[in-house]
Design a protein around this motif. Structure first.
Motif, PDB file in Angstrom:
ATOM      1  N   ILE A  21      15.103   3.595  -3.506  1.00 16.82           N
ATOM      2  CA  ILE A  21      14.381   3.162  -2.313  1.00 16.82           C
ATOM      3  C   ILE A  21      13.017   3.840  -2.224  1.00 16.82           C
ATOM      4  CG2 ILE A  21      14.394   3.250   0.212  1.00 16.82           C
ATOM      5  CD1 ILE A  21      17.422   2.867   0.070  1.00 16.82           C
ATOM      6  N   THR A  22      12.955   5.124  -2.585  1.00 18.94           N
ATOM      7  CA  THR A  22      11.676   5.835  -2.521  1.00 18.94           C
ATOM      8  C   THR A  22      10.671   5.246  -3.498  1.00 18.94           C
ATOM      9  OG1 THR A  22      12.785   7.865  -1.830  1.00 18.94           O
ATOM     10  CG2 THR A  22      10.580   8.085  -2.720  1.00 18.94           C
ATOM     11  N   PHE A  23      11.097   4.957  -4.708  1.00 16.26           N
ATOM     12  CA  PHE A  23      10.173   4.351  -5.665  1.00 16.26           C
ATOM     13  C   PHE A  23       9.784   2.940  -5.230  1.00 16.26           C
ATOM     14  CE2 PHE A  23      10.958   7.891  -8.348  1.00 16.26           C
ATOM     15  CZ  PHE A  23       9.894   7.919  -9.234  1.00 16.26           C
ATOM     16  N   ARG A  24      10.699   2.238  -4.618  1.00 15.45           N
ATOM     17  CA  ARG A  24      10.387   0.907  -4.102  1.00 15.45           C
ATOM     18  C   ARG A  24       9.307   0.997  -3.032  1.00 15.45           C
ATOM     19  NH1 ARG A  24      13.414  -4.134  -3.236  1.00 15.45           N
ATOM     20  NH2 ARG A  24      12.518  -5.196  -1.434  1.00 15.45           N
ATOM     21  N   SER A  25       9.312   2.092  -2.264  1.00 21.40           N
ATOM     22  CA  SER A  25       8.351   2.221  -1.167  1.00 21.40           C
ATOM     23  C   SER A  25       6.914   2.380  -1.644  1.00 21.40           C
ATOM     24  CB  SER A  25       8.731   3.417  -0.276  1.00 21.40           C
ATOM     25  OG  SER A  25       8.516   4.636  -0.955  1.00 21.40           O
ATOM     26  N   SER A  26       6.717   2.660  -2.925  1.00 20.34           N
ATOM     27  CA  SER A  26       5.354   2.792  -3.439  1.00 20.34           C
ATOM     28  C   SER A  26       4.790   1.471  -3.982  1.00 20.34           C
ATOM     29  CB  SER A  26       5.317   3.855  -4.552  1.00 20.34           C
ATOM     30  OG  SER A  26       6.058   3.417  -5.686  1.00 20.34           O
ATOM     31  N   THR A  27       5.603   0.411  -4.015  1.00 14.17           N
ATOM     32  CA  THR A  27       5.146  -0.860  -4.588  1.00 14.17           C
ATOM     33  C   THR A  27       4.021  -1.540  -3.806  1.00 14.17           C
ATOM     34  OG1 THR A  27       6.989  -2.001  -3.493  1.00 14.17           O
ATOM     35  CG2 THR A  27       7.307  -1.338  -5.791  1.00 14.17           C
ATOM     36  N   PRO A  28       3.898  -1.358  -2.468  1.00 16.43           N
ATOM     37  CA  PRO A  28       2.779  -2.022  -1.787  1.00 16.43           C
ATOM     38  C   PRO A  28       1.411  -1.673  -2.354  1.00 16.43           C
ATOM     39  CG  PRO A  28       4.366  -1.272  -0.174  1.00 16.43           C
ATOM     40  CD  PRO A  28       4.816  -0.731  -1.503  1.00 16.43           C
ATOM     41  N   PHE A  29       1.237  -0.436  -2.857  1.00 19.37           N
ATOM     42  CA  PHE A  29      -0.047  -0.048  -3.438  1.00 19.37           C
ATOM     43  C   PHE A  29      -0.397  -0.951  -4.621  1.00 19.37           C
ATOM     44  CE2 PHE A  29      -2.165   2.370  -6.851  1.00 19.37           C
ATOM     45  CZ  PHE A  29      -3.382   2.590  -6.237  1.00 19.37           C
ATOM     46  N   VAL A  30       0.565  -1.124  -5.527  1.00 20.26           N
ATOM     47  CA  VAL A  30       0.334  -1.945  -6.713  1.00 20.26           C
ATOM     48  C   VAL A  30       0.143  -3.406  -6.333  1.00 20.26           C
ATOM     49  CG1 VAL A  30       1.332  -2.714  -8.908  1.00 20.26           C
ATOM     50  CG2 VAL A  30       1.639  -0.347  -8.151  1.00 20.26           C
ATOM     51  N   LEU A  31       0.976  -3.900  -5.424  1.00 26.70           N
ATOM     52  CA  LEU A  31       0.897  -5.315  -5.049  1.00 26.70           C
ATOM     53  C   LEU A  31      -0.406  -5.641  -4.319  1.00 26.70           C
ATOM     54  CD1 LEU A  31       4.551  -6.059  -3.924  1.00 26.70           C
ATOM     55  CD2 LEU A  31       3.395  -6.816  -5.993  1.00 26.70           C
ATOM     56  N   ALA A  32      -0.899  -4.702  -3.503  1.00 21.88           N
ATOM     57  CA  ALA A  32      -2.163  -4.941  -2.811  1.00 21.88           C
ATOM     58  C   ALA A  32      -3.306  -5.126  -3.813  1.00 21.88           C
ATOM     59  CB  ALA A  32      -2.469  -3.778  -1.864  1.00 21.88           C
ATOM     60  N   ILE A  33      -3.303  -4.332  -4.879  1.00 19.55           N
ATOM     61  CA  ILE A  33      -4.325  -4.474  -5.921  1.00 19.55           C
ATOM     62  C   ILE A  33      -4.161  -5.798  -6.660  1.00 19.55           C
ATOM     63  CG2 ILE A  33      -5.282  -3.473  -8.027  1.00 19.55           C
ATOM     64  CD1 ILE A  33      -5.808  -1.823  -5.515  1.00 19.55           C
ATOM     65  N   LEU A  34      -2.926  -6.142  -6.996  1.00 21.42           N
ATOM     66  CA  LEU A  34      -2.677  -7.393  -7.723  1.00 21.42           C
ATOM     67  C   LEU A  34      -3.049  -8.613  -6.879  1.00 21.42           C
ATOM     68  CD1 LEU A  34       0.724  -6.598  -9.478  1.00 21.42           C
ATOM     69  CD2 LEU A  34      -1.564  -6.670 -10.505  1.00 21.42           C
ATOM     70  N   GLU A  35      -2.777  -8.560  -5.579  1.00 17.42           N
ATOM     71  CA  GLU A  35      -3.148  -9.685  -4.711  1.00 17.42           C
ATOM     72  C   GLU A  35      -4.661  -9.810  -4.593  1.00 17.42           C
ATOM     73  OE1 GLU A  35      -0.263 -11.257  -1.603  1.00 17.42           O
ATOM     74  OE2 GLU A  35      -0.408  -9.129  -1.115  1.00 17.42           O
ATOM     75  N   TRP A  36      -5.355  -8.687  -4.603  1.00 19.33           N
ATOM     76  CA  TRP A  36      -6.819  -8.730  -4.582  1.00 19.33           C
ATOM     77  C   TRP A  36      -7.352  -9.315  -5.887  1.00 19.33           C
ATOM     78  CZ3 TRP A  36     -10.069  -5.465  -7.684  1.00 19.33           C
ATOM     79  CH2 TRP A  36     -11.424  -5.615  -7.425  1.00 19.33           C
ATOM     80  N   MET A  37      -6.713  -8.989  -6.994  1.00 21.41           N
ATOM     81  CA  MET A  37      -7.187  -9.455  -8.296  1.00 21.41           C
ATOM     82  C   MET A  37      -6.861 -10.927  -8.557  1.00 21.41           C
ATOM     83  SD  MET A  37      -6.107  -6.151 -10.645  1.00 21.41           S
ATOM     84  CE  MET A  37      -6.579  -6.977 -12.172  1.00 21.41           C
ATOM     85  N   PHE A  38      -5.649 -11.360  -8.144  1.00 20.53           N
ATOM     86  CA  PHE A  38      -5.173 -12.671  -8.579  1.00 20.53           C
ATOM     87  C   PHE A  38      -4.916 -13.677  -7.460  1.00 20.53           C
ATOM     88  CE2 PHE A  38      -3.548  -9.617 -11.821  1.00 20.53           C
ATOM     89  CZ  PHE A  38      -4.314 -10.066 -12.886  1.00 20.53           C
ATOM     90  N   LEU A  39      -4.690 -13.217  -6.223  1.00 22.19           N
ATOM     91  CA  LEU A  39      -4.300 -14.142  -5.162  1.00 22.19           C
ATOM     92  C   LEU A  39      -5.333 -14.278  -4.057  1.00 22.19           C
ATOM     93  CD1 LEU A  39      -0.489 -13.267  -4.835  1.00 22.19           C
ATOM     94  CD2 LEU A  39      -1.571 -15.100  -6.153  1.00 22.19           C
ATOM     95  N   GLY A  40      -6.519 -13.730  -4.258  1.00 23.33           N
ATOM     96  CA  GLY A  40      -7.621 -13.993  -3.334  1.00 23.33           C
ATOM     97  C   GLY A  40      -7.604 -13.239  -2.030  1.00 23.33           C
ATOM     98  N   ARG A  41      -6.853 -12.155  -1.928  1.00 19.52           N
ATOM     99  CA  ARG A  41      -6.830 -11.389  -0.685  1.00 19.52           C
ATOM    100  C   ARG A  41      -7.791 -10.209  -0.749  1.00 19.52           C
ATOM    101  NH1 ARG A  41      -3.234 -12.680   3.144  1.00 19.52           N
ATOM    102  NH2 ARG A  41      -1.616 -14.180   2.539  1.00 19.52           N
ATOM    103  N   LYS A  42      -8.163  -9.719   0.429  1.00 17.92           N
ATOM    104  CA  LYS A  42      -9.017  -8.547   0.506  1.00 17.92           C
ATOM    105  C   LYS A  42      -8.207  -7.292   0.204  1.00 17.92           C
ATOM    106  CE  LYS A  42     -12.263 -10.360   3.978  1.00 17.92           C
ATOM    107  NZ  LYS A  42     -12.853 -10.132   5.313  1.00 17.92           N
ATOM    108  N   LEU A  43      -8.937  -6.223  -0.127  1.00 17.64           N
ATOM    109  CA  LEU A  43      -8.270  -4.938  -0.310  1.00 17.64           C
ATOM    110  C   LEU A  43      -7.780  -4.408   1.040  1.00 17.64           C
ATOM    111  CD1 LEU A  43     -10.687  -3.265  -2.881  1.00 17.64           C
ATOM    112  CD2 LEU A  43      -8.338  -4.032  -3.314  1.00 17.64           C
ATOM    113  N   PRO A  44      -6.774  -3.541   1.050  1.00 13.86           N
ATOM    114  CA  PRO A  44      -6.234  -3.032   2.310  1.00 13.86           C
ATOM    115  C   PRO A  44      -7.288  -2.304   3.141  1.00 13.86           C
ATOM    116  CG  PRO A  44      -4.764  -2.518   0.473  1.00 13.86           C
ATOM    117  CD  PRO A  44      -6.039  -3.044  -0.120  1.00 13.86           C
ATOM    118  N   GLY A  45      -7.148  -2.369   4.483  1.00 15.84           N
ATOM    119  CA  GLY A  45      -8.022  -1.654   5.394  1.00 15.84           C
ATOM    120  C   GLY A  45      -7.613  -0.196   5.546  1.00 15.84           C
ATOM    121  N   GLY A  46      -8.280   0.497   6.473  1.00 14.84           N
ATOM    122  CA  GLY A  46      -8.055   1.931   6.641  1.00 14.84           C
ATOM    123  C   GLY A  46      -6.627   2.286   6.983  1.00 14.84           C
TER     124      GLY A  46
END
Length: 262
Positions: free
Chosen positions: A39-64
């Protein structure tokens, strides 16, 4: 639900690859480690997914606020690993494999939901029938799984629990596809991660392979950080529109049409 059609099977193949990879590596992680580590390692996946969504799915990078959330998740992951007295190389090897499959599956499923015109139950049907067919084909070669099954003696209550878990899994699959068609891939993973609080509570009540108190503190820190995450908007908004799964349920259409498989 749609019947099996090659024009729909072809783009769904990679969904099945990601799905089977996530499920299999998930089970291997739990063989060598406890549920809190996973579960702890799963909790770090948003960081990677946010970058991938910015690169491939047209979303902005996360805010503050989301950056703080991701930072807490990383601290949680690092702290938990540092105090992991039951470290096993096999566990972390499978965690890395799971991580790769998880990132791919989350992004590709979101892409599929947005671009392939299928009903929500259709996606559930395709996932289970195609993944089940693949598993039946490879099962004769899974020697270690054969030995594990032969060593087990299932009672009637255990079989009933197995059937109940399959039924609940089907319902969860439907709810998961409906959610993932409505929010970003990163948000969907954060929601699933926060739901793991109940898993931690049940694990402490049932099993004896627990994390230490300081590890649980890092775990809670990561889950708290996950609740702070805010979905990043699209870089180029295309107007308000309902997700395809919601359109199918309500009979409504948005201002722009989604692309569909030809």
């Amino acid at each position: 639900a749609e019947c099996l059609q090659w024009r729909l099977i072809k783009p769904f193949v990679w969904v099945i690859v990601g799905f089977i990879g996530v499920v299999f590596s998930n089970m291997k992680v739990l063989v060598y480690s406890n549920v809190e580590t996973f579960i702890t390692f799963r909790s770090s996946t948003p960081f990677v997914l946010a970058i991938l969504e910015w690169m491939f799915l047209g979303r902005k990078l996360p805010g503050g606020r989301s950056v703080i959330s991701i930072a807490l998740l990383i601290v949680s992951c690092a702290g938990y690993t540092y105090y992991d007295q039951g470290f096993r190389l096999e566990a972390y090897t499978w965690l890395l494999i799971w991580y790769g499959f998880m990132a791919f599956e989350a992004c590709y499923v979101k892409y599929h939901c947005d671009n392939v015109n299928m009903t929500n139950w259709g996606r559930v049907y395709y996932t289970n029938i195609l993944a089940g067919s693949v598993l039946l084909a490879v099962f004769p070669f899974a020697k270690s799984e054969h030995a594990a099954l032969q060593a087990m003696h299932f009672t009637t209550p255990q079989l009933l629990l197995l059937f109940l878990s399959c039924l609940m899994g089907t319902c969860m699959s439907h709810a998961s596809y409906l959610m993932r068609s409505s929010v970003s891939a990163t948000t969907g993973v954060v929601v699933g991660m926060v739901c793991k609080l109940l898993s931690v509570a049940l694990n402490c009540l049932i099993w004896d392979q627990h994390a230490t108190p300081i590890q649980l503190a890092f775990l809670l820190l990561g889950l708290f950080g996950g609740t702070m995450f805010q979905q990043q908007p699209m870089r180029k908004p295309s107007g308000l529109k309902l997700p395809l799964a919601v359109q199918d349920m309500t009979g409504k259409d948005g201002s722009n049409k989604h692309k569909s498989v030809k």
